[in-house]
Scaffold this active site. Structure first.
Site, PDB file in Angstrom:
ATOM      1  N   CYS A  78      -2.516  -3.912   8.887  1.00 32.26           N
ATOM      2  CA  CYS A  78      -2.077  -2.551   9.244  1.00 32.26           C
ATOM      3  C   CYS A  78      -1.556  -2.493  10.683  1.00 32.26           C
ATOM      4  O   CYS A  78      -0.664  -1.700  10.982  1.00 32.26           O
ATOM      5  CB  CYS A  78      -3.223  -1.560   9.076  1.00 32.26           C
TER       6      CYS A  78
ATOM      7  N   CYS B  30       0.822  -1.220   0.000  1.00 33.06           N
ATOM      8  CA  CYS B  30       0.000   0.000   0.000  1.00 33.06           C
ATOM      9  C   CYS B  30       0.851   1.262   0.000  1.00 33.06           C
ATOM     10  O   CYS B  30       0.343   2.354  -0.220  1.00 33.06           O
ATOM     11  CB  CYS B  30      -0.930   0.011   1.209  1.00 33.06           C
TER      12      CYS B  30
HETATM   13 FE1  FES Z   1      -1.375   0.295   4.366  1.00 35.06          FE
HETATM   14 FE2  FES Z   1      -3.158   0.075   6.225  1.00 35.06          FE
HETATM   15  S1  FES Z   1      -3.498   0.068   4.103  1.00 35.06           S
HETATM   16  S2  FES Z   1      -1.024  -0.046   6.445  1.00 35.06           S
END
Ligand code: FES
Length: 135
Positions: free
Chosen positions: A108, A39
């Site tokens: 996360c 991400c």
């Molecule tokens: Fe990247 Fe939460 S989406 S750490």
């Protein structure tokens, strides 16, 4: 602790809207940096240690709601802990304190714990080099 697929707990939203211990410690005794390549989120965790106890902690997280909330609650949890106590924390401890996270967001919470482990590793490395310099 079962969560809807995309809903955040009240606790998660509280920490996201009003994060605790956000910022940088310029003269930190240990710094942990982690990133999630998928991400692109990045987290820094700074610790101050005195007599083996974490006396101060701050974080900077460039990331999602769950990553910011996990960082915030983790800083509250570790302040006042010994290095050994802090080292034993797991993502499940963080999740429990946050009243859970949606399954798609579980990863996360790992970032905060990894940042803590790296900050402790950095602290130990610095302490060892200091010891060697004084020999
Ligand atoms: Fe990247 Fe939460 S989406 S750490």
């Amino acid at each position: 602790m079962k969560m809807d697929a995309f809903r955040y707990s009240k606790k998660v939203l509280e920490h996201f809207r009003n994060p605790h211990n956000m910022g940088e410690i310029k003269d930190a005794d240990g710094i942990g940096r982690v990133g999630n390549p998928v991400c692109g989120d990045v987290m820094y965790l700074y610790i101050k240690v005195k007599d083996n106890v974490i006396t101060d902690v701050k974080f900077q997280t460039f990331g999602c709601v769950a990553a910011i909330s996990s960082s915030s609650i983790l800083t509250d949890m570790i302040k006042g802990m010994t290095i050994e106590e802090a080292e034993k924390l797991t993502k499940d401890d963080v999740l429990k304190k946050l009243d859970g996270l949606a399954p798609v967001k579980l990863h996360c919470s790992v970032l905060a714990v990894e940042a803590l482990r790296k900050a402790i590793g950095d602290y130990r490395k610095r302490k060892n080099s200091e010891r060697q310099r004084n020999c």
